[in-house]
Motif scaffolding. Structure first.
Motif, PDB file in Angstrom:
ATOM      1  N   MET A  31     -40.020  60.515 -11.535  1.00 54.96           N
ATOM      2  CA  MET A  31     -38.632  60.316 -11.087  1.00 54.96           C
ATOM      3  C   MET A  31     -37.901  59.410 -12.066  1.00 54.96           C
ATOM      4  SD  MET A  31     -38.888  59.552  -7.014  1.00 54.96           S
ATOM      5  CE  MET A  31     -39.765  58.008  -7.179  1.00 54.96           C
ATOM      6  N   THR A  77     -31.632  65.725 -11.187  1.00 52.36           N
ATOM      7  CA  THR A  77     -31.179  64.954 -10.022  1.00 52.36           C
ATOM      8  C   THR A  77     -30.439  63.706 -10.482  1.00 52.36           C
ATOM      9  OG1 THR A  77     -33.307  65.641  -9.108  1.00 52.36           O
ATOM     10  CG2 THR A  77     -31.949  64.233  -7.729  1.00 52.36           C
ATOM     11  N   ARG A  78     -30.936  63.089 -11.541  1.00 60.53           N
ATOM     12  CA  ARG A  78     -30.266  61.916 -12.127  1.00 60.53           C
ATOM     13  C   ARG A  78     -28.827  62.272 -12.469  1.00 60.53           C
ATOM     14  NH1 ARG A  78     -28.913  60.338 -17.185  1.00 60.53           N
ATOM     15  NH2 ARG A  78     -29.122  58.118 -17.747  1.00 60.53           N
ATOM     16  N   VAL A 103     -26.740  62.804  -9.294  1.00 59.26           N
ATOM     17  CA  VAL A 103     -26.414  61.551  -8.610  1.00 59.26           C
ATOM     18  C   VAL A 103     -25.328  60.783  -9.371  1.00 59.26           C
ATOM     19  CG1 VAL A 103     -27.368  59.246  -8.110  1.00 59.26           C
ATOM     20  CG2 VAL A 103     -28.584  61.291  -7.338  1.00 59.26           C
ATOM     21  N   THR A 150     -34.960  59.288  -8.363  1.00 55.51           N
ATOM     22  CA  THR A 150     -34.302  60.592  -8.215  1.00 55.51           C
ATOM     23  C   THR A 150     -35.166  61.644  -8.902  1.00 55.51           C
ATOM     24  OG1 THR A 150     -33.043  60.440 -10.281  1.00 55.51           O
ATOM     25  CG2 THR A 150     -32.012  59.509  -8.310  1.00 55.51           C
ATOM     26  N   VAL A 157     -35.856  64.593  -4.136  1.00 53.10           N
ATOM     27  CA  VAL A 157     -34.407  64.386  -4.295  1.00 53.10           C
ATOM     28  C   VAL A 157     -34.128  62.886  -4.479  1.00 53.10           C
ATOM     29  CG1 VAL A 157     -32.062  64.808  -3.449  1.00 53.10           C
ATOM     30  CG2 VAL A 157     -33.896  66.419  -2.878  1.00 53.10           C
ATOM     31  N   ILE A 158     -34.227  62.143  -3.369  1.00 48.08           N
ATOM     32  CA  ILE A 158     -34.039  60.693  -3.433  1.00 48.08           C
ATOM     33  C   ILE A 158     -35.261  60.072  -2.780  1.00 48.08           C
ATOM     34  CG2 ILE A 158     -32.650  58.739  -2.587  1.00 48.08           C
ATOM     35  CD1 ILE A 158     -31.044  60.479  -4.513  1.00 48.08           C
ATOM     36  N   ALA A 188     -28.398  55.410  -1.142  1.00 45.89           N
ATOM     37  CA  ALA A 188     -29.464  56.422  -1.269  1.00 45.89           C
ATOM     38  C   ALA A 188     -29.294  57.501  -0.200  1.00 45.89           C
ATOM     39  CB  ALA A 188     -30.831  55.762  -1.143  1.00 45.89           C
ATOM     40  N   TYR A 223     -28.678  61.496  -0.763  1.00 42.75           N
ATOM     41  CA  TYR A 223     -29.667  62.433  -0.186  1.00 42.75           C
ATOM     42  C   TYR A 223     -28.964  63.457   0.705  1.00 42.75           C
ATOM     43  CZ  TYR A 223     -33.646  64.232   2.402  1.00 42.75           C
ATOM     44  OH  TYR A 223     -34.572  65.075   2.974  1.00 42.75           O
TER      45      TYR A 223
END
Ligand SMILES: Cc1ncc(COP(=O)(O)O)c(C=O)c1O
Length: 357
Positions: free
Chosen positions: A235, A260-261, A264, A300, A305-306, A330, A334
Motif C-alpha cells: 500500500m 488508489t493513491r 485519493v 491506500t 482500498v483504504i 479515511a 473509503y
C-alpha cells in the motif's frame, strides 16, 4: 473493443468455492487470458481454461526474475453487470514496469478489452456481496529457457482472476504497522517503482518478522537517506496532519505509483482538502504524534482500498493513532471510492469501465 477467441472449460470449478470464506487469492476462476510474444510480436491472444502450464527448469524468469504484474478489481454493480476500476491505469503501469525490466510493451487498450471480456466470460465468479470482488492479476514474464543474465526473447502475458474478500483479516478495522529500520525495499535508481517480483521477495523477511510480532505489515523507510517514509508492504501511505493530507512524492523513484493513491489525491483536492505530495521524514510523523496533530494514518491500495493504521511501532515504542479507530477522512475516501466501484455513486471522472451482462 477487441474480441478474443474463447475456449470454454468443460470442467468448471465454480462449485468448489466457499463463498462465505473467500479470503484473498485462494480460488482461481475458470478462465485466463493468454498472449505470447515471439519473433518480435505478441500473438492474437486467447481466453482459455485455467490450468497447469508446461515449464522447463531452464525457464529464465525462475533464475533472473524478469517478471512483472498488476492487480485490479471488478465489482458486481448494483444495477447489473460489473464495474472495473481504472483498468487503463493498471495497463499503463504494467507497461511502465515492463520498460524497467526490458519486457516488450503490450497494447494498453487491448489489455483492457481482454480483461473486460475475461470478466464477462467468468461473470459467475464475481462475488455477490459488497466488500467482495473479482481480483484481476495480469502477469508478464520472460518465457525462454536459457542461463545467462540477459533479457528473454520470448514472453507471456497472462491475466487470471480470483474471487476475493478483504485482503486484511481486519477489514476496515485499523491495522498495526511496524516501522522497518533495518532492511530496505528499494532505492532511488532501483526498481521500487516497478511492480516486479523482486520487490516483493525483498519484503518477505521483514514482513514475516513483523507478523511474528503481531503487526500486519511494515512501513518502509527510504533506502538512501534512511529517514523518509516510503510506503507499506502492499500500500501507499497517507498522513493527515493538521487537516493536511500528506503522502510521499513519487519523485525519489522508490515507491509504486498506486492507482488508489492517485484516486485519493484527486478526490482529496475535489473535497477541498489541502493535499501535498512531498518527502516526509519519520521524525516529522512522530513529532506530529507527540504534538497531537497526527490525526489519521491510512494505507491506500487495490486490495483494501483504504486501510486505517491504528498503531505505528518504532524502536520499542507504540504510537497509537486516533484511538485505534478509523478517522473521518479515511472513512470518506473509503465510502466514495467503494460507492463508485459498486455503482452506488455516479462516476463523474470516467474511472469506471462498465461491463454489461
Ligand atoms: C508496493 C505497493 N505499493 C502500493 C500499492 C498500491 O497500489 P494500487 O493502489 O495501484 O493498488 C501496491 C499494490 O498494488 C503495492 O504492491
Amino acid at each position: 473493443m477487441s474480441e478474443f477467441k474463447v475456449s470454454e472449460t468443460v470442467n468448471s470449478k465454480l462449485k468448489t468455492v466457499d463463498w462465505n470464506n473467500l479470503r484473498f487469492g485462494v480460488y482461481f476462476s475458470d478462465h485466463v487470458f493468454i498472449t505470447k510474444y515471439k519473433d518480435g510480436k505478441w500473438d492474437e491472444g486467447n481466453i482459455v481454461p485455467y490450468g497447469s502450464m508446461p515449464m522447463e527448469p531452464g525457464l529464465c524468469t525462475l533464475h533472473y526474475g524478469q517478471t512483472i504484474f498488476e492487480g485490479l478489481k471488478a465489482f458486481r454493480a448494483v444495477n447489473g453487470g460489473a464495474n472495473i476500476f481504472r483498468p487503463d491505469k493498471n495497463a499503463h503501469r504494467l507497461n511502465n514496469s515492463a520498460a524497467m525490466v526490458c519486457i516488450p510493451p503490450y497494447d494498453e487498450d487491448k489489455l483492457v478489452s481482454a480483461m473486460k471480456q475475461l470478466v464477462k466470460v467468468d461473470k459467475q465468479w464475481i462475488p455477490q456481496h459488497k466488500g467482495q470482488s473479482l481480483y484481476l492479476r495480469p502477469v508478464m514474464f520472460g518465457s525462454s529457457n536459457f542461463l545467462g543474465v540477459t533479457a528473454s526473447s520470448e514472453y507471456m502475458l497472462i491475466v487470471m482472476t480470483s474471487p476475493v474478500a478483504s485482503y486484511y483479516a481486519e477489514g476496515l478495522n485499523p491495522i498495526k504497522i511496524l516501522v522497518e529500520t533495518e532492511r530496505v525495499r528499494a532505492v532511488t535508481g532501483g526498481l521500487g517503482m516497478a511492480k516486479t517480483a523482486g520487490n516483493y521477495a525483498a519484503s518477505l523477511l521483514a514482513g514475516q518478522k513483523a507478523h511474528q510480532k503481531g503487526y500486519s505489515q511494515v512501513l518502509w523507510i527510504d533506502g538512501v537517506n534512511r529517514k523518509y517514509v516510503d510506503e507499506v508492504g502492499a500500500m501507499n501511505i497517507m498522513f493527515v496532519i493538521n487537516d493536511e493530507l500528506i503522502t510521499p512524492s513519487l519523485d525519489r523513484g522508490a515507491i509504486l505509483a498506486g492507482v488508489t493513491r492517485d484516486s485519493v489525491l484527486t478526490l482529496g483536492r475535489e473535497f477541498g482538502m489541502k493535499v501535498t505530495e512531498r518527502d516526509i521524514t519519520l521524525l516529522e510523523v512522530l513529532d506530529a504524534h507527540k504534538n497531537g496533530v497526527l490525526q489519521e494514518v491510512f494505507g491506500t491500495g487495490t486490495a483494501a482500498v483504504i486501510s486505517p493504521v491504528g498503531m505505528l511501532h518504532h524502536s520499542g515504542k507504540d504510537y497509537e493513532i486516533n484511538g485505534m479507530k478509523i478517522g473521518p477522512v479515511a472513512q470518506k475516501f473509503y465510502d466514495t471510492i467503494t460507492g463508485m466501484q459498486y455503482g452506488e455513486i455516479p462516476d463523474t471522472r470516467a474511472w469506471i469501465q462498465h461491463i454489461d451482462f
